[in-house]
Design an enzyme around this catalytic site. Structure first.
Site, PDB file in Angstrom:
ATOM      1  N   ASN A   7      45.443  40.371  20.150  1.00  0.00           N
ATOM      2  CA  ASN A   7      44.745  39.170  20.741  1.00  0.00           C
ATOM      3  C   ASN A   7      43.579  38.981  19.885  1.00  0.00           C
ATOM      4  OD1 ASN A   7      43.344  37.530  22.420  1.00  0.00           O
ATOM      5  ND2 ASN A   7      43.358  38.722  24.301  1.00  0.00           N
ATOM      6  N   ARG A  91      48.851  37.026  21.446  1.00  0.00           N
ATOM      7  CA  ARG A  91      48.503  36.060  22.308  1.00  0.00           C
ATOM      8  C   ARG A  91      48.034  34.982  21.808  1.00  0.00           C
ATOM      9  NH1 ARG A  91      42.780  35.495  25.522  1.00  0.00           N
ATOM     10  NH2 ARG A  91      43.333  33.852  26.779  1.00  0.00           N
ATOM     11  N   HIS A 180      45.441  30.885  31.250  1.00  0.00           N
ATOM     12  CA  HIS A 180      45.535  32.166  31.929  1.00  0.00           C
ATOM     13  C   HIS A 180      47.364  32.184  32.318  1.00  0.00           C
ATOM     14  CE1 HIS A 180      41.301  32.055  33.120  1.00  0.00           C
ATOM     15  NE2 HIS A 180      41.337  32.865  32.104  1.00  0.00           N
ATOM     16  N   GLY A 210      37.672  35.863  36.367  1.00  0.00           N
ATOM     17  CA  GLY A 210      36.933  36.873  35.637  1.00  0.00           C
ATOM     18  C   GLY A 210      35.696  36.134  35.081  1.00  0.00           C
ATOM     19  N   ARG A 241      30.702  28.710  32.678  1.00  0.00           N
ATOM     20  CA  ARG A 241      31.311  27.249  32.781  1.00  0.00           C
ATOM     21  C   ARG A 241      31.057  26.685  34.031  1.00  0.00           C
ATOM     22  NH1 ARG A 241      36.953  29.161  30.348  1.00  0.00           N
ATOM     23  NH2 ARG A 241      36.000  31.054  29.608  1.00  0.00           N
ATOM     24  N   GLY A 331      38.563  40.673  36.369  1.00  0.00           N
ATOM     25  CA  GLY A 331      37.329  41.434  36.587  1.00  0.00           C
ATOM     26  C   GLY A 331      36.822  41.178  38.226  1.00  0.00           C
ATOM     27  N   GLY A 333      38.453  39.264  40.943  1.00  0.00           N
ATOM     28  CA  GLY A 333      39.445  39.390  41.727  1.00  0.00           C
ATOM     29  C   GLY A 333      40.023  40.910  42.096  1.00  0.00           C
ATOM     30  N   GLU A 384      48.494  41.150  30.966  1.00  0.00           N
ATOM     31  CA  GLU A 384      48.895  40.251  30.001  1.00  0.00           C
ATOM     32  C   GLU A 384      49.630  40.830  28.649  1.00  0.00           C
ATOM     33  OE1 GLU A 384      44.911  38.882  30.687  1.00  0.00           O
ATOM     34  OE2 GLU A 384      45.566  36.651  30.427  1.00  0.00           O
TER      35      GLU A 384
HETATM   36  P1  ADP Z   1      37.371  37.882  30.976  1.00  0.00           P
HETATM   37  O1  ADP Z   1      37.771  36.707  31.961  1.00  0.00           O
HETATM   38  O2  ADP Z   1      36.241  37.666  29.992  1.00  0.00           O
HETATM   39  O3  ADP Z   1      38.719  38.748  30.681  1.00  0.00           O
HETATM   40  P2  ADP Z   1      37.103  39.908  33.112  1.00  0.00           P
HETATM   41  O4  ADP Z   1      38.545  39.569  33.802  1.00  0.00           O
HETATM   42  O5  ADP Z   1      36.851  41.326  32.528  1.00  0.00           O
HETATM   43  O6  ADP Z   1      36.654  38.666  32.145  1.00  0.00           O
HETATM   44  O7  ADP Z   1      35.927  39.705  34.314  1.00  0.00           O
HETATM   45  C1  ADP Z   1      34.562  40.059  33.930  1.00  0.00           C
HETATM   46  C2  ADP Z   1      33.708  39.760  35.224  1.00  0.00           C
HETATM   47  O8  ADP Z   1      34.201  40.546  36.160  1.00  0.00           O
HETATM   48  C3  ADP Z   1      32.334  40.094  35.082  1.00  0.00           C
HETATM   49  O9  ADP Z   1      31.468  39.051  34.332  1.00  0.00           O
HETATM   50  C4  ADP Z   1      32.007  40.303  36.487  1.00  0.00           C
HETATM   51  O10 ADP Z   1      31.401  39.189  36.983  1.00  0.00           O
HETATM   52  C5  ADP Z   1      33.139  40.597  37.209  1.00  0.00           C
HETATM   53  N1  ADP Z   1      33.295  41.965  37.821  1.00  0.00           N
HETATM   54  C6  ADP Z   1      33.505  43.051  37.136  1.00  0.00           C
HETATM   55  N2  ADP Z   1      33.634  44.239  38.069  1.00  0.00           N
HETATM   56  C7  ADP Z   1      32.812  43.578  39.304  1.00  0.00           C
HETATM   57  C8  ADP Z   1      32.561  44.209  40.624  1.00  0.00           C
HETATM   58  N3  ADP Z   1      32.670  45.308  40.930  1.00  0.00           N
HETATM   59  N4  ADP Z   1      32.027  43.275  41.296  1.00  0.00           N
HETATM   60  C9  ADP Z   1      31.667  42.082  40.967  1.00  0.00           C
HETATM   61  N5  ADP Z   1      32.095  41.367  40.029  1.00  0.00           N
HETATM   62  C10 ADP Z   1      32.798  42.013  39.114  1.00  0.00           C
END
Ligand code: ADP
Length: 399
Positions: A7, A91, A180, A210, A241, A331, A333, A384
């Site tokens: 990726n 990817r 996604h 995320g 965004r 992240g 979710g 993914e």
């Molecule tokens: P990407 O879209 O870059 O792949 P991720 O899926 O890794 O990102 O998500 C990253 C985001 O997840 C972080 O910016 C953060 O806001 C959120 N995150 C991660 N852990 C937690 C948590 N415990 N509580 C709230 N938000 C979280």
């Protein structure tokens, strides 16, 4: 039967090496700061400590060489010879309307992906650099492209068209594409597996949240609508965004601020969302913490996120004539019980009843709705890379 998944971002190359006899991950890693001072590779052989090496890595070609060296290394490597590698899966963000599924990469496919560069100017060029790097280093290895847009190609015209003159669609291909897709595909399939029902019989709403977030309506296994659009900017507010805005804001603000399209695009992509509203951070954890200590803008940003997701869930439930499963992934979710609670609050009217105890879960598969909830609410960590490895095996090895 080993498959390497790659990726590539503009200054990074993430990789995972799978043994597809049992779908186990043998090693994974990340090359970062490609073309920038301080480049390095972080490599982890499964079950051992991460090895970090600072290297000069001027481009993706060198980055791939460094990955190959790490995979073959005597101490932390996992391959004796490159002959063990059966195929490489990539990817790729944008395949336009050309591909509704993954494909073996041929010169024609590369031409089609080059044609999509104007649609994804930040993403497709580095994705293509990864393909070129592998082609040069391993010219005989089959490569497969797995596209973020592919899963959404089943959307009907009335969901993907914008209400602008039709000739712009014909001339410039302006329409909703969605992103996604690999993640929405994976978690919807996994949800069906976990409830033990055929995907064809289920209406599922998948919330990939995320740094970038998108919500998708998956009816009978097919994406019928999704919140991102022509670009990954619209939908709910994200880390930086804006999500959906009145399109006329853009020309209005450009005029008021005397800034051009490029600067405006920077505002909408990098200075907006949770960061722009809260003034604190793009990371929801920081925003939650600030909201708890009384920061009103942080609280507003949080509320805007929950409200936005809730509205998409409501509209997609109606679009599908009901919903059986609601899935949270990525992240936010997977990790934020507070976000899931904030989003589900008020959805009791459509049969969603969260169990606050079950919701106290992080990063693992779980049903978080109450036993008497009409809609099953689930947390499913996305994967993914596994989808890319499976498609690569199917197309390049099992054929
Ligand atoms: P990407 O879209 O870059 O792949 P991720 O899926 O890794 O990102 O998500 C990253 C985001 O997840 C972080 O910016 C953060 O806001 C959120 N995150 C991660 N852990 C937690 C948590 N415990 N509580 C709230 N938000 C979280």
């Amino acid at each position: 039967m080993k498959v390497l998944v790659i990726n590539c971002g503009s200054s990074s190359l993430k990789y995972q090496l799978f043994d597809m006899t049992d779908e186990s991950v043998l090693a994974k890693g990340l090359v970062e700061r490609i073309g920038i001072e301080g480049a390095r590779i972080k490599h982890t052989k499964t079950g051992t400590d991460t090895v970090i090496q600072n290297r000069e890595i001027p481009n993706h070609k060198v980055a791939f060489k460094v990955v190959v060296e790490a995979l073959l290394d005597e101490n932390h490597g996992v391959l004796k010879s490159l002959d063990e590698l059966a195929a490489v899966g990539h990817r790729v963000v944008h395949a336009g309307e050309r591909y509704a599924g993954s494909v073996i990469i041929t010169p024609d496919v590369i031409d089609a992906l080059e044609e999509c560069v104007p649609l994804a100017p930040l993403h497709n060029p580095p994705n293509l650099m990864g393909i070129y790097a592998v082609t040069e280093a391993l010219p005989n290895i089959p490569q497969v492209g797995v596209f973020d847009t592919a899963f959404h190609q089943t959307m009907p015209g009335y969901a993907y068209m914008y209400g602008v003159p039709y000739h712009y669609y014909e001339k410039y291909k302006v329409r909703r594409y969605g992103f996604h897709g690999t993640s929405h595909f994976y978690v919807s399939r996994r949800a069906a597996e976990l409830v033990g029902k055929p995907i064809e019989s289920l209406n599922i709403i998948t919330c990939h949240m995320g740094n970038g977030s998108s919500i998708t309506a998956v009816e009978g296994g097919k994406s019928i609508d999704t919140s991102m659009g022509f670009s990954p900017l619209p939908g709910v507010i994200m880390g930086t965004r804006s999500g959906d805005v009145d399109p006329l804001l853009i020309s209005y603000l450009s005029d008021q601020e005397a800034i051009d399209n490029k600067a405006m695009s920077h505002v909408l992509n990098k200075e907006s969302g949770l960061l722009g509203i809260s003034g604190v951070s793009s990371d929801l954890r920081d925003v939650e913490e600030a909201a708890d200590s009384g920061n009103r803008r942080a609280k507003l940003a949080e509320d805007m996120l929950y409200y936005g997701v809730k509205k998409y869930i409501g509209s997609y439930a109606v679009a599908m004539g009901g919903v059986d499963i609601l899935v949270f992934t990525a992240g936010i979710g997977e990790n934020s019980a507070r976000a899931r609670e904030g989003i589900c609050k008020g959805l009791e009217c459509m049969g969603v009843k969260l169990d606050p105890e079950k919701n106290k879960v992080r990063g693992k598969e779980a049903v978080i709705s109450a036993d008497d909830s009409e809609v099953t609410v689930m947390v499913i960590p996305t994967d993914e890379e596994l989808v890319i490895a499976r498609d690569t095996k199917k197309l390049a090895i099992d054929r």
